[in-house]
Scaffold this motif. Structure first.
Motif, PDB file in Angstrom:
ATOM      1  N   SER A   1       6.731  30.033  -4.184  1.00  0.00           N
ATOM      2  CA  SER A   1       7.367  29.493  -2.977  1.00  0.00           C
ATOM      3  C   SER A   1       7.693  28.022  -3.175  1.00  0.00           C
ATOM      4  CB  SER A   1       6.449  29.666  -1.768  1.00  0.00           C
ATOM      5  OG  SER A   1       7.113  29.286  -0.570  1.00  0.00           O
ATOM      6  N   GLN A   2       8.638  27.544  -2.346  1.00  0.00           N
ATOM      7  CA  GLN A   2       9.065  26.149  -2.383  1.00  0.00           C
ATOM      8  C   GLN A   2       9.184  25.642  -0.963  1.00  0.00           C
ATOM      9  OE1 GLN A   2      12.270  25.268  -5.103  1.00  0.00           O
ATOM     10  NE2 GLN A   2      13.051  23.564  -3.884  1.00  0.00           N
ATOM     11  N   GLY A   3       8.677  24.435  -0.720  1.00  0.00           N
ATOM     12  CA  GLY A   3       8.666  23.913   0.638  1.00  0.00           C
ATOM     13  C   GLY A   3       9.938  23.201   1.049  1.00  0.00           C
ATOM     14  N   LEU A   4      10.496  22.380   0.166  1.00  0.00           N
ATOM     15  CA  LEU A   4      11.622  21.528   0.518  1.00  0.00           C
ATOM     16  C   LEU A   4      12.767  21.697  -0.469  1.00  0.00           C
ATOM     17  CD1 LEU A   4       9.626  18.231   1.271  1.00  0.00           C
ATOM     18  CD2 LEU A   4      10.479  19.890   2.938  1.00  0.00           C
ATOM     19  N   PRO A   5      14.012  21.588  -0.006  1.00  0.00           N
ATOM     20  CA  PRO A   5      15.163  21.643  -0.916  1.00  0.00           C
ATOM     21  C   PRO A   5      15.281  20.335  -1.693  1.00  0.00           C
ATOM     22  CG  PRO A   5      15.896  21.213   1.327  1.00  0.00           C
ATOM     23  CD  PRO A   5      14.413  21.458   1.398  1.00  0.00           C
ATOM     24  N   PRO A   6      16.191  20.262  -2.670  1.00  0.00           N
ATOM     25  CA  PRO A   6      16.372  19.013  -3.406  1.00  0.00           C
ATOM     26  C   PRO A   6      16.707  17.859  -2.464  1.00  0.00           C
ATOM     27  CG  PRO A   6      17.560  20.809  -4.470  1.00  0.00           C
ATOM     28  CD  PRO A   6      17.076  21.333  -3.157  1.00  0.00           C
ATOM     29  N   HIS A   7      16.051  16.715  -2.703  1.00  0.00           N
ATOM     30  CA  HIS A   7      16.270  15.551  -1.849  1.00  0.00           C
ATOM     31  C   HIS A   7      15.803  14.310  -2.582  1.00  0.00           C
ATOM     32  CE1 HIS A   7      12.010  16.489  -1.152  1.00  0.00           C
ATOM     33  NE2 HIS A   7      11.854  15.211  -0.826  1.00  0.00           N
ATOM     34  N   TYR A   8      16.104  13.152  -2.011  1.00  0.00           N
ATOM     35  CA  TYR A   8      15.533  11.906  -2.510  1.00  0.00           C
ATOM     36  C   TYR A   8      14.965  11.117  -1.347  1.00  0.00           C
ATOM     37  CZ  TYR A   8      20.127   9.801  -1.264  1.00  0.00           C
ATOM     38  OH  TYR A   8      21.268   9.382  -0.619  1.00  0.00           O
ATOM     39  N   ASP A   9      14.056  10.201  -1.671  1.00  0.00           N
ATOM     40  CA  ASP A   9      13.334   9.426  -0.665  1.00  0.00           C
ATOM     41  C   ASP A   9      13.633   7.937  -0.805  1.00  0.00           C
ATOM     42  OD1 ASP A   9      11.688  11.631   0.505  1.00  0.00           O
ATOM     43  OD2 ASP A   9      10.919  11.738  -1.539  1.00  0.00           O
ATOM     44  N   ASP A  10      13.212   7.190   0.200  1.00  0.00           N
ATOM     45  CA  ASP A  10      13.403   5.737   0.206  1.00  0.00           C
ATOM     46  C   ASP A  10      12.110   5.002  -0.111  1.00  0.00           C
ATOM     47  OD1 ASP A  10      12.099   6.469   2.527  1.00  0.00           O
ATOM     48  OD2 ASP A  10      13.230   5.127   3.840  1.00  0.00           O
ATOM     49  N   VAL A  11      11.222   5.660  -0.867  1.00  0.00           N
ATOM     50  CA  VAL A  11       9.921   5.083  -1.204  1.00  0.00           C
ATOM     51  C   VAL A  11       9.622   5.343  -2.683  1.00  0.00           C
ATOM     52  CG1 VAL A  11       8.845   5.169   1.082  1.00  0.00           C
ATOM     53  CG2 VAL A  11       8.847   7.225  -0.366  1.00  0.00           C
ATOM     54  N   GLU A  12       8.753   4.488  -3.251  1.00  0.00           N
ATOM     55  CA  GLU A  12       8.208   4.739  -4.580  1.00  0.00           C
ATOM     56  C   GLU A  12       7.121   5.804  -4.444  1.00  0.00           C
ATOM     57  OE1 GLU A  12       9.452   2.931  -7.418  1.00  0.00           O
ATOM     58  OE2 GLU A  12      10.920   2.532  -5.840  1.00  0.00           O
ATOM     59  N   VAL A  13       7.134   6.790  -5.325  1.00  0.00           N
ATOM     60  CA  VAL A  13       6.306   7.982  -5.147  1.00  0.00           C
ATOM     61  C   VAL A  13       5.334   8.158  -6.308  1.00  0.00           C
ATOM     62  CG1 VAL A  13       6.357  10.506  -5.027  1.00  0.00           C
ATOM     63  CG2 VAL A  13       8.041   9.164  -3.754  1.00  0.00           C
ATOM     64  N   PHE A  14       4.071   8.392  -5.948  1.00  0.00           N
ATOM     65  CA  PHE A  14       3.038   8.765  -6.915  1.00  0.00           C
ATOM     66  C   PHE A  14       2.493  10.127  -6.497  1.00  0.00           C
ATOM     67  CE2 PHE A  14       3.237   4.189  -6.965  1.00  0.00           C
ATOM     68  CZ  PHE A  14       3.076   3.837  -8.301  1.00  0.00           C
ATOM     69  N   ILE A  15       2.627  11.123  -7.376  1.00  0.00           N
ATOM     70  CA  ILE A  15       2.163  12.478  -7.098  1.00  0.00           C
ATOM     71  C   ILE A  15       0.840  12.709  -7.823  1.00  0.00           C
ATOM     72  CG2 ILE A  15       2.695  14.932  -7.251  1.00  0.00           C
ATOM     73  CD1 ILE A  15       4.644  13.430  -5.492  1.00  0.00           C
ATOM     74  N   LEU A  16      -0.192  13.112  -7.096  1.00  0.00           N
ATOM     75  CA  LEU A  16      -1.480  13.490  -7.679  1.00  0.00           C
ATOM     76  C   LEU A  16      -1.667  14.983  -7.465  1.00  0.00           C
ATOM     77  CD1 LEU A  16      -1.737  10.370  -7.226  1.00  0.00           C
ATOM     78  CD2 LEU A  16      -4.166  10.752  -6.787  1.00  0.00           C
ATOM     79  N   GLN A  17      -1.759  15.739  -8.542  1.00  0.00           N
ATOM     80  CA  GLN A  17      -1.949  17.185  -8.424  1.00  0.00           C
ATOM     81  C   GLN A  17      -3.434  17.467  -8.177  1.00  0.00           C
ATOM     82  OE1 GLN A  17       0.532  19.324  -8.294  1.00  0.00           O
ATOM     83  NE2 GLN A  17      -0.788  21.119  -8.009  1.00  0.00           N
ATOM     84  N   LEU A  18      -3.731  18.055  -7.022  1.00  0.00           N
ATOM     85  CA  LEU A  18      -5.121  18.249  -6.611  1.00  0.00           C
ATOM     86  C   LEU A  18      -5.651  19.640  -6.929  1.00  0.00           C
ATOM     87  CD1 LEU A  18      -4.962  16.537  -3.081  1.00  0.00           C
ATOM     88  CD2 LEU A  18      -5.186  15.482  -5.338  1.00  0.00           C
ATOM     89  N   GLU A  19      -4.832  20.665  -6.687  1.00  0.00           N
ATOM     90  CA  GLU A  19      -5.246  22.056  -6.935  1.00  0.00           C
ATOM     91  C   GLU A  19      -4.078  22.821  -7.540  1.00  0.00           C
ATOM     92  OE1 GLU A  19      -8.337  23.699  -3.689  1.00  0.00           O
ATOM     93  OE2 GLU A  19      -6.353  23.278  -2.859  1.00  0.00           O
ATOM     94  N   GLY A  20      -4.410  23.785  -8.384  1.00  0.00           N
ATOM     95  CA  GLY A  20      -3.381  24.665  -8.903  1.00  0.00           C
ATOM     96  C   GLY A  20      -2.360  23.951  -9.771  1.00  0.00           C
ATOM     97  N   GLU A  21      -1.121  24.465  -9.751  1.00  0.00           N
ATOM     98  CA  GLU A  21      -0.042  23.892 -10.542  1.00  0.00           C
ATOM     99  C   GLU A  21       1.221  23.788  -9.696  1.00  0.00           C
ATOM    100  OE1 GLU A  21       0.591  26.187 -14.066  1.00  0.00           O
ATOM    101  OE2 GLU A  21      -1.514  26.098 -14.703  1.00  0.00           O
ATOM    102  N   LYS A  22       2.080  22.817 -10.042  1.00  0.00           N
ATOM    103  CA  LYS A  22       3.360  22.651  -9.347  1.00  0.00           C
ATOM    104  C   LYS A  22       4.447  22.395 -10.378  1.00  0.00           C
ATOM    105  CE  LYS A  22       4.930  22.611  -5.025  1.00  0.00           C
ATOM    106  NZ  LYS A  22       4.478  21.665  -4.014  1.00  0.00           N
TER     107      LYS A  22
ATOM    108  N   LEU B   1     -12.022  14.339 -13.778  1.00  0.00           N
ATOM    109  CA  LEU B   1     -10.932  13.785 -12.971  1.00  0.00           C
ATOM    110  C   LEU B   1     -10.301  14.860 -12.104  1.00  0.00           C
ATOM    111  CD1 LEU B   1      -9.166  11.305 -12.323  1.00  0.00           C
ATOM    112  CD2 LEU B   1      -7.643  12.043 -14.177  1.00  0.00           C
ATOM    113  N   ALA B   2     -10.099  16.068 -12.666  1.00  0.00           N
ATOM    114  CA  ALA B   2      -9.530  17.162 -11.887  1.00  0.00           C
ATOM    115  C   ALA B   2     -10.420  17.506 -10.696  1.00  0.00           C
ATOM    116  CB  ALA B   2      -9.333  18.389 -12.781  1.00  0.00           C
ATOM    117  N   SER B   3     -11.736  17.500 -10.901  1.00  0.00           N
ATOM    118  CA  SER B   3     -12.669  17.792  -9.803  1.00  0.00           C
ATOM    119  C   SER B   3     -12.613  16.709  -8.733  1.00  0.00           C
ATOM    120  CB  SER B   3     -14.096  17.914 -10.352  1.00  0.00           C
ATOM    121  OG  SER B   3     -14.200  19.000 -11.241  1.00  0.00           O
ATOM    122  N   TYR B   4     -12.477  15.460  -9.171  1.00  0.00           N
ATOM    123  CA  TYR B   4     -12.367  14.360  -8.214  1.00  0.00           C
ATOM    124  C   TYR B   4     -11.093  14.489  -7.399  1.00  0.00           C
ATOM    125  CZ  TYR B   4     -11.625   9.647  -6.414  1.00  0.00           C
ATOM    126  OH  TYR B   4     -11.361   8.571  -5.599  1.00  0.00           O
TER     127      TYR B   4
END
Length: 483
Positions: free
Chosen positions: A182-203, A82-85
């Motif tokens: 490093s960090q890209g964005l400051p704390p925030h919230y969105d107006d959408v339902e969110v699904f995060i898929l980790q593709l490489e490395g760690e977050k 699954l990680a490779s996919y």
């Protein structure tokens, strides 16, 4: 921690659909695809099976009952396949080739970094050059936010097309590539339902309680006002994280990790009950006026110039609304969508088909003696609207709209002042007289139907209906049944 964390030794490759709440997807016929990735651990047989395999081992019914719009879900996996996919969906090394597609800053990607709690945008002007992009990433510790990669990546097109059919809503995506420490964005919230898929490395993710549950807008939140995290999570390749709109969040790449790449799938923007009510209520009110003379009566003289509406006006409006609510609840009057259906169909992804000839008229031309079936049912909607080619305001027509020829290249790219950069997608479809609605409903609900049994007279009208749908690529003649 209120989130659910599931550690998976091995993710199932194929699972049948079993939830009783989604039977419409369980029995759906698989769409025709000319190119299929056989090694995928996801099940693309139906929209339901795709979502089911995406969130496995949590069941679909459990997900919507326990998590959807309520709380985060963290699926921690230990599955190398699954990680490779996941990594094959998008990776840092893809950027060099993608930069050859004439990418533009802002339109196609952003370069940014969170500095002292604020977002610093590092975009340049015009076209993206790979060398400059890599320099910003390596030396300035910038995050690369790639917009709507399904425009370029076939497997993301395949996933998101299925998810749009499952949700009945647009599904967008962004890829975020962040260097270590490093960090890209400051704390925030969105107006959408969110699904995060980790593709490489760690977050490293930190989630916080919403200040605006089920928010209808994007907003930054100062870190000194959001309190302590409710969830503190490390996502590794193959892991998935879901959280509802309004969930405050921030994410950074740990110092010991070379870089992180994750995919954000987002959906259900402006898909609330309030949005639906705003869409159907004007048409419902207009239709109700035809048989309710009290609402056609004139309002009090000088009401529009009165500084404040009095209690008698509020009482009269409340009476009208209660009457309309009773009429709506009775179900005697059809609810007509004005814009939401059309917006969805005209802006969603087209079917996952690489050969455009597959959406052309298929097989033999139908006759009265044939049985027929609809094609691409997930991409077709039957709508009712005021007739466009008549002066009679009360005359209705049926508009069968579809997304077969939508342009994947501009999916979810929004509007632009430069129409050449972001052309709009026109609504595609076929118009029929209102008298054709029962026959169209038959076709919509049937797997196969003899042309002669359509609820439409005379035979010439039946034949005209099926020929129009066949010409549009929406219908085909069914093969003979085995005796």
């Amino acid at each position: 921690m209120s989130t659910r964390c599931l550690c998976l030794a091995d993710m199932p490759r194929k699972r049948g659909s079993s939830s009783p709440t989604h039977t419409e997807y369980e029995n759906a016929a698989p769409a025709k695809h000319s190119k299929v990735v056989s090694s995928s651990p996801l099940n693309f047989d139906t929209p339901f099976s795709l979502f089911e395999s995406l969130i496995s081992p949590v069941g679909v019914e459990e997900f919507f009952k326990e998590y959807w719009e309520k709380k985060p879900l963290f699926l921690q996996r230990s599955d190398q396949a699954l990680a490779s996919y996941y990594q094959s969906l998008f990776q840092l090394s893809d950027l060099k080739e993608l930069c050859s597609h004439h990418l533009e800053y802002c339109r196609d990607l952003n370069v940014c970094r969170c500095v002292n709690g604020k977002k610093k945008v590092m975009n340049k002007e015009g076209r993206v050059g790979y060398n400059n992009l890599k320099k910003d990433f390596d030396q300035r510790k910038a995050t690369i936010q790639f917009h709507q990669p399904q425009r370029f990546k076939d497997e993301l097109w395949r996933i998101q097309e299925r998810l749009e059919s499952f949700f009945g809503a647009l599904v967008g995506s962004n890829v975020y590539i962040t260097p270590k420490a490093s960090q890209g964005l400051p704390p925030h919230y969105d107006d959408v339902e969110v699904f995060i898929l980790q593709l490489e490395g760690e977050k490293h993710w930190r989630l916080y309680s919403p200040t605006v549950p089920l928010a209808r807008e994007y907003s930054l939140e100062p870190e000194d006002k959001i309190g302590s995290p409710t969830h503190d999570i490390i996502l590794k390749a193959g892991d998935l994280l879901y959280f509802p709109r309004g969930t405050i969040h921030q994410a950074d790449t740990p110092a010991e990790v070379d870089h992180s790449t994750h995919l954000t799938l987002s959906t259900y923007q402006n898909m609330s009950w309030a949005d639906y009510l705003l869409d159907i209520f004007p048409g419902f009110l207009f239709d109700s006026l035809k048989c309710d003379v009290s609402m056609r009566a004139g309002m009090p003289r000088k009401l529009l110039t009165t500084a404040r509406v009095g209690p008698e006006v509020s009482a009269q409006l409340s009476t009208f609304l209660r009457s309309l609510a009773d009429k709506m609840e009775s179900g005697d009057q059809e609810l007509r969508n004005a814009d939401m259906k059309r917006d969805f169909v005209s802006n969603r992804l087209p079917p996952y088909i690489h050969d455009s000839t597959d959406i052309m008229p298929a097989g033999k031309m139908p006759t009265l003696e044939d049985s027929v079936c609809m094609r691409f049912k997930d991409h077709v909607l039957i709508t009712v609207q005021p007739a466009v080619d008549t002066d009679e305001a009360t005359q209705m027509e049926v508009f069968v709209v579809h997304s077969l020829r939508n342009k994947r290249e501009i999916h979810m790219m929004g509007e632009s002042e430069d129409e050449e950069d972001c052309p709009s997608q026109e609504v595609q479809g076929v118009r029929f007289p209102f008298s054709h609605l029962p026959a169209l409903r038959q076709l919509e609900s049937s797997e196969r139907l003899p042309v002669g049994s359509l609820q439409l007279e005379p035979d010439s009208a039946r034949l005209g209906l099926v020929l129009a749908l066949w010409t549009e690529g929406l219908m085909e003649v069914c093969p003979p049944t085995e005796q």
